[in-house]
Design an enzyme around this catalytic site. Structure first.
Site, PDB file in Angstrom:
ATOM      1  N   LYS A  52       0.841  -1.210   0.000  1.00 31.50           N
ATOM      2  CA  LYS A  52       0.000   0.000   0.000  1.00 31.50           C
ATOM      3  C   LYS A  52       0.875   1.259   0.000  1.00 31.50           C
ATOM      4  CE  LYS A  52      -3.815  -2.473   2.111  1.00 31.50           C
ATOM      5  NZ  LYS A  52      -4.681  -2.732   3.264  1.00 31.50           N
ATOM      6  N   GLN A  96      -4.615  -1.772   9.656  1.00 28.25           N
ATOM      7  CA  GLN A  96      -4.548  -3.091   9.037  1.00 28.25           C
ATOM      8  C   GLN A  96      -5.079  -4.165   9.982  1.00 28.25           C
ATOM      9  OE1 GLN A  96      -3.772  -3.397   5.866  1.00 28.25           O
ATOM     10  NE2 GLN A  96      -3.644  -5.607   5.669  1.00 28.25           N
ATOM     11  N   ASP A 119     -11.004   2.638   4.150  1.00 26.59           N
ATOM     12  CA  ASP A 119     -11.259   1.201   4.079  1.00 26.59           C
ATOM     13  C   ASP A 119     -12.762   0.922   3.939  1.00 26.59           C
ATOM     14  OD1 ASP A 119      -9.116  -0.562   4.043  1.00 26.59           O
ATOM     15  OD2 ASP A 119      -8.748  -0.413   6.204  1.00 26.59           O
TER      16      ASP A 119
HETATM   17  N1  L34 Z   1      -7.777  -2.629   7.312  1.00 25.79           N
HETATM   18  N2  L34 Z   1      -7.102  -4.752   6.713  1.00 25.79           N
HETATM   19  C1  L34 Z   1      -7.578  -3.551   6.366  1.00 25.79           C
HETATM   20  N3  L34 Z   1      -7.894  -3.243   5.080  1.00 25.79           N
HETATM   21  C2  L34 Z   1      -7.719  -4.157   4.093  1.00 25.79           C
HETATM   22  O1  L34 Z   1      -8.085  -3.862   2.847  1.00 25.79           O
HETATM   23  C3  L34 Z   1      -7.178  -5.400   4.407  1.00 25.79           C
HETATM   24  N4  L34 Z   1      -6.885  -6.363   3.460  1.00 25.79           N
HETATM   25  C4  L34 Z   1      -7.069  -7.772   3.795  1.00 25.79           C
HETATM   26  C5  L34 Z   1      -6.335  -8.029   5.115  1.00 25.79           C
HETATM   27  N5  L34 Z   1      -6.503  -6.951   6.076  1.00 25.79           N
HETATM   28  C6  L34 Z   1      -6.906  -5.697   5.751  1.00 25.79           C
HETATM   29  C7  L34 Z   1      -5.903  -6.238   2.541  1.00 25.79           C
HETATM   30  O2  L34 Z   1      -5.352  -5.188   2.292  1.00 25.79           O
HETATM   31  C8  L34 Z   1      -6.427  -8.464   2.609  1.00 25.79           C
HETATM   32  N6  L34 Z   1      -5.661  -7.431   1.936  1.00 25.79           N
HETATM   33  C9  L34 Z   1      -4.813  -7.643   0.835  1.00 25.79           C
HETATM   34  C10 L34 Z   1      -4.135  -6.616   0.201  1.00 25.79           C
HETATM   35  C11 L34 Z   1      -3.296  -6.849  -0.871  1.00 25.79           C
HETATM   36  C12 L34 Z   1      -3.099  -8.103  -1.345  1.00 25.79           C
HETATM   37  C13 L34 Z   1      -3.766  -9.155  -0.733  1.00 25.79           C
HETATM   38  C14 L34 Z   1      -4.618  -8.912   0.346  1.00 25.79           C
HETATM   39  C15 L34 Z   1      -2.171  -8.323  -2.482  1.00 25.79           C
HETATM   40  O3  L34 Z   1      -1.487  -7.425  -2.898  1.00 25.79           O
HETATM   41  N7  L34 Z   1      -2.078  -9.522  -3.024  1.00 25.79           N
HETATM   42  C16 L34 Z   1      -1.180  -9.815  -4.119  1.00 25.79           C
HETATM   43  C17 L34 Z   1       0.141 -10.373  -3.632  1.00 25.79           C
HETATM   44  C18 L34 Z   1       0.004 -11.478  -2.632  1.00 25.79           C
HETATM   45  C19 L34 Z   1       1.328 -11.954  -2.042  1.00 25.79           C
HETATM   46  O4  L34 Z   1       2.230 -12.264  -2.844  1.00 25.79           O
HETATM   47  O5  L34 Z   1       1.425 -12.063  -0.809  1.00 25.79           O
HETATM   48  C20 L34 Z   1      -1.867 -10.764  -5.083  1.00 25.79           C
HETATM   49  O6  L34 Z   1      -1.409 -10.893  -6.200  1.00 25.79           O
HETATM   50  O7  L34 Z   1      -2.891 -11.343  -4.704  1.00 25.79           O
END
Ligand code: L34
Length: 292
Positions: A52, A96, A119
């Site tokens: 982020k 988070q 969020d």
């Molecule tokens: N407050 N908490 C708050 N806001 C959120 O919106 C989240 N979330 C979830 C967990 N807790 C939170 C996220 O940001 C899940 N989440 C999230 C964000 C980004 C990715 C996955 C989950 C992401 O970038 N995924 C990529 C890479 C995964 C990796 O290699 O670890 C993908 O390609 O899916």
């Protein structure tokens, strides 16, 4: 089968955001400024928050990352949130999740001022969403809607089965998919861990949104040929063939389900990337609404 490509769609949306930030600044607006709070050092949370912050740099936003110890008290965390609420330089605040056991996520989310709730988790934001009023949509459901919109998938009249009832994905997804709009106008069934005969529901689904948090939970025998599959799961499983010893899989058994689907999101590089886009769009909107 067509892949719903998170890299492609998020790349496109990020270009739009960059353009909009440039225009906003040309009109005298300030850079959007996101503040992220990370409590403790859960490795997955570290990675998501890191991503982020990196996206803020890439898109021309300011960011502040507040790292707090895992043993911080709920009152002290809320005091940090309140300080950010009162800091005029901050446009968006996110805490988070998950938080350590001793802290109530509801109490912390309730402390965020709704005009900085990028969020979309605050009861005011969720209430506005329920009533169809303009608001910050929760980032993951928002990202999924952006994905469906990008591929011009018309969900009107479809039977949409959402698996999972969390406040941040399953529940808002059912509301957005049934709203009078496009994407939307679907007939929605919400399933969860207590649903009997889940397969009977999923087999009649034109679109399945899997947000249950169990690896490969949706198997090919549960899917109607030609269905659209949105996989929200991010589960890390052991894989001795990988250098890291593990790999990510979704809530859907991708290898078996993909060939019979019409569209499917991969994991990784699917919904996760769209979640970040949703957050960034909300942060830009917050900056504009605050009018600085
Ligand atoms: N407050 N908490 C708050 N806001 C959120 O919106 C989240 N979330 C979830 C967990 N807790 C939170 C996220 O940001 C899940 N989440 C999230 C964000 C980004 C990715 C996955 C989950 C992401 O970038 N995924 C990529 C890479 C995964 C990796 O290699 O670890 C993908 O390609 O899916």
């Amino acid at each position: 089968m067509q892949l719903l490509d998170g890299v492609l769609v998020s790349g496109h949306i990020k270009e739009q955001i960059k353009q909009e930030v440039t225009e906003w600044q040309a009109e005298g607006g300030k850079k959007p400024h996101l503040a992220a709070i990370l409590v403790g050092n859960n490795p997955a949370s570290e990675a998501y928050v890191g991503s982020k912050v990196k996206h803020c740099e890439e898109l021309g936003f300011d960011s502040t990352l507040l790292r707090l110890p895992a043993d911080i008290s709920e009152a002290a965390l809320i005091a940090e949130v309140e300080q950010l609420n009162n800091d005029d330089a901050i446009d968006g605040i996110l805490v988070q999740l998950p938080l350590p056991e001793h802290i109530s996520p509801d109490s912390v989310i309730n402390a965020i001022t709704p005009d900085k709730d990028v969020d979309g988790f605050h009861p005011i934001s969720q209430g506005r969403m329920l009533l169809g009023q303009p608001t910050f949509l929760p980032a993951t459901p928002y990202g999924i809607m952006l994905m469906l919109e990008y591929y011009k998938i018309d969900t009107t009249g479809m039977h949409c089965v959402v698996i999972g009832r969390s406040n941040i994905v399953g529940t808002p997804m059912t509301i957005l998919m049934s709203r009078n709009g496009n994407p939307g106008n679907a007939t929605v069934t919400m399933c969860h861990s207590r649903t009997k005969n889940l397969k009977e529901h999923t087999l009649s689904a034109d679109i399945i949104i899997a947000a249950i948090g169990r690896p490969k939970y949706v198997t090919v025998d549960m899917v109607k040929p030609g269905a659209i599959i949105i996989d929200v799961g991010i589960n890390r499983i052991d894989d001795p063939t990988k250098k890291s010893g593990s790999r990510l899989v979704g809530d859907v058994d991708f290898d078996d389900v993909a060939p019979i689907s019409s569209y499917i999101t991969p994991v990784p590089k699917g919904v996760g990337l769209m979640t970040i886009c949703g957050l960034m769009k909300n942060t830009l909107l917050a900056a504009k609404l605050r009018g600085r």
